[in-house]
Design a protein around this motif. Structure first.
Motif, PDB file in Angstrom:
ATOM      1  N   SER A 279       0.775  -0.855   0.415  1.00 46.92           N
ATOM      2  CA  SER A 279      -0.162  -0.242  -0.066  1.00 46.92           C
ATOM      3  C   SER A 279       1.252   0.991   0.080  1.00 46.92           C
ATOM      4  CB  SER A 279      -0.890   0.147   0.856  1.00 46.92           C
ATOM      5  OG  SER A 279      -1.436   1.396   1.615  1.00 46.92           O
ATOM      6  N   ASP A 280       0.498   2.201  -0.110  1.00 45.60           N
ATOM      7  CA  ASP A 280       1.084   3.412   0.053  1.00 45.60           C
ATOM      8  C   ASP A 280       1.178   3.781   1.726  1.00 45.60           C
ATOM      9  OD1 ASP A 280      -1.981   4.219   0.211  1.00 45.60           O
ATOM     10  OD2 ASP A 280      -1.410   6.323  -0.779  1.00 45.60           O
ATOM     11  N   HIS A 281       0.347   3.199   2.658  1.00 48.74           N
ATOM     12  CA  HIS A 281       0.879   3.017   3.855  1.00 48.74           C
ATOM     13  C   HIS A 281       1.438   2.131   4.366  1.00 48.74           C
ATOM     14  CE1 HIS A 281      -2.569   6.255   4.551  1.00 48.74           C
ATOM     15  NE2 HIS A 281      -2.596   6.091   3.792  1.00 48.74           N
ATOM     16  N   LEU A 282       1.906   2.769   5.367  1.00 49.20           N
ATOM     17  CA  LEU A 282       3.000   1.495   6.401  1.00 49.20           C
ATOM     18  C   LEU A 282       1.948   0.633   7.930  1.00 49.20           C
ATOM     19  CD1 LEU A 282       6.652   3.041   5.648  1.00 49.20           C
ATOM     20  CD2 LEU A 282       5.321   1.196   4.501  1.00 49.20           C
ATOM     21  N   PRO A 283       2.122  -0.907   7.693  1.00 54.87           N
ATOM     22  CA  PRO A 283       1.771  -1.122   8.995  1.00 54.87           C
ATOM     23  C   PRO A 283       2.042  -0.669  10.032  1.00 54.87           C
ATOM     24  CG  PRO A 283       2.530  -2.743   7.443  1.00 54.87           C
ATOM     25  CD  PRO A 283       2.800  -1.463   7.161  1.00 54.87           C
TER      26      PRO A 283
END
Length: 289
Positions: A279-283
Motif C-alpha cells: 500500500s502507500d501506507h505502512l503497517p
C-alpha cells in the motif's frame, strides 16, 4: 498481545499492482488487526471482493467489516432476478479470538466541491483479551480538511468516552434471553487519522503537553502510544508518496495507535513496518502486555 493497523489502499501497492497476499503477510501474527480502505466492486482494483479475499488469506481470524456507503455500480436484471452490485468502501477488523459485538460508526461529513469526499467510519469491535474486554476501533478520517477531521474526532471522542453510558451497539439483551455483555472503559483506537501530531485535531483527541510536566494522563483524553513510549523521529512515518517513494522528505506520520488512559501502562512497544510494500501506507504495530 500484538496489534496492527494498516491502510491497505484497495490492495494496490507501491508498484501499482493489486496483491492481497502481501497484505495478509504483513499483518499475520497480530492478535488484533485494523484495516482501512477495504473495498468491494471498486473500479480501481478490478472490482475485487477484498472482504472475501482477506478472509481466505487469513482463515484463522474472526472478522467484521463495516462499509461506509454503497454506490450502485452495475445492478441489473438477469433471467428475471434483480442482481444488486454496489461499490463499497470501509474498515475491517480481524481477531484471533471471537468478536463479541461490533458496530459501524458513521462520522460527520460535509458535501464537497471540486475534490472527492466520501462517508468515513470507525468500526468498533468488542473483544475479550488477556487484559480483559477491550473495545477496538478501525478508523479512517477525512483527508482534505482539518475542520472536518476535528468534527469527526469530537464525535468519535464522545463514543470512546461515553460507551458505558450509551450502551454501545446492543444492551438490555436479557429481554431475549442472552447474557449482557460488559461495557469496558478500556479502548484501543487505531487507523488512518490523516492528521499530523500536534495539530488542532490531534490535540482534540490526545491533549497538549504541559510546558513543565509533559503529556498529562487523564481519563478524558486518548493516549498516543508513540508519545507514551517515547518513540520519535522518521521511524514513525507511515505514509509514502507513491509517486516518489524514495523521497523521505515526503513521508508523513498519519497512522496512529491510541489507547484509553487505563491501558497506558500496558503499552510495551510500538513500531512501523518499513518493509511492507502492499500500500502507500505502512503497517503500524503496537504491543500490550
Amino acid at each position: 498481545m500484538k496489534l496492527v493497523t494498516y491502510n491497505i489502499q484497495y490492495g494496490i501497492g507501491l508498484d501499482g499492482q493489486y496483491d492481497v497476499a502481501r497484505i495478509a503477510d504483513a499483518v499475520r501474527g497480530a492478535d488484533v488487526v485494523a484495516l482501512q480502505e477495504v473495498t468491494r466492486n471498486n473500479p480501481r482494483n478490478g472490482g475485487r471482493d477484498m472482504v472475501a479475499e482477506i478472509g481466505e488469506a487469513l482463515p484463522d481470524y474472526f472478522a467484521v467489516y463495516g462499509s461506509n456507503f454503497e454506490a450502485n455500480i452495475g445492478s441489473r436484471i438477469e433471467n428475471g432476478r434483480a442482481i444488486t452490485t454496489t461499490f463499497q468502501l470501509g474498515n475491517m477488523m480481524l481477531s484471533k479470538t471471537p468478536i463479541h459485538l461490533s458496530r459501524n460508526l458513521l462520522l460527520p461529513r460535509s458535501r464537497s466541491f471540486e475534490m472527492m469526499n466520501f462517508q468515513r467510519g470507525a468500526l468498533e469491535a468488542l473483544i475479550e483479551t488477556p487484559l480483559g474486554f477491550i473495545r477496538f476501533y478501525s478508523i479512517h478520517l477525512d483527508h482534505r480538511s482539518p475542520v472536518e477531521r476535528t468534527r469527526q474526532i469530537q464525535f468519535l471522542r464522545r463514543r470512546l468516552l461515553n460507551y458505558a453510558l450509551e450502551g454501545g451497539a446492543l444492551s438490555g439483551v436479557a429481554e431475549i434471553g442472552l447474557p449482557e455483555l460488559p461495557h469496558p472503559e478500556a479502548f484501543v483506537a487505531m487507523g488512518d487519522f490523516n492528521m499530523l501530531a500536534g495539530s488542532p485535531e490531534y490535540v482534540e483527541l490526545a491533549g497538549r503537553p504541559d510546558h513543565q510536566f509533559g503529556m498529562p494522563l487523564t481519563a478524558d483524553f486518548a493516549v498516543d502510544a508513540a508519545v507514551r513510549l517515547n518513540v520519535t523521529g522518521d521511524d514513525l512515518a507511515s505514509w509514502v508518496d507513491p509517486k516518489d517513494p524514495a523521497n523521505t522528505s515526503r513521508h508523513k506520520r498519519i497512522d496512529y495507535v491510541f489507547t484509553s488512559a487505563s491501558l497506558a501502562r500496558s503499552l510495551q512497544h510500538l513500531w512501523v513496518d518499513h518493509q511492507a510494500t502492499g500500500s502507500d501506507h505502512l503497517p503500524v504495530w503496537a504491543e500490550l502486555g
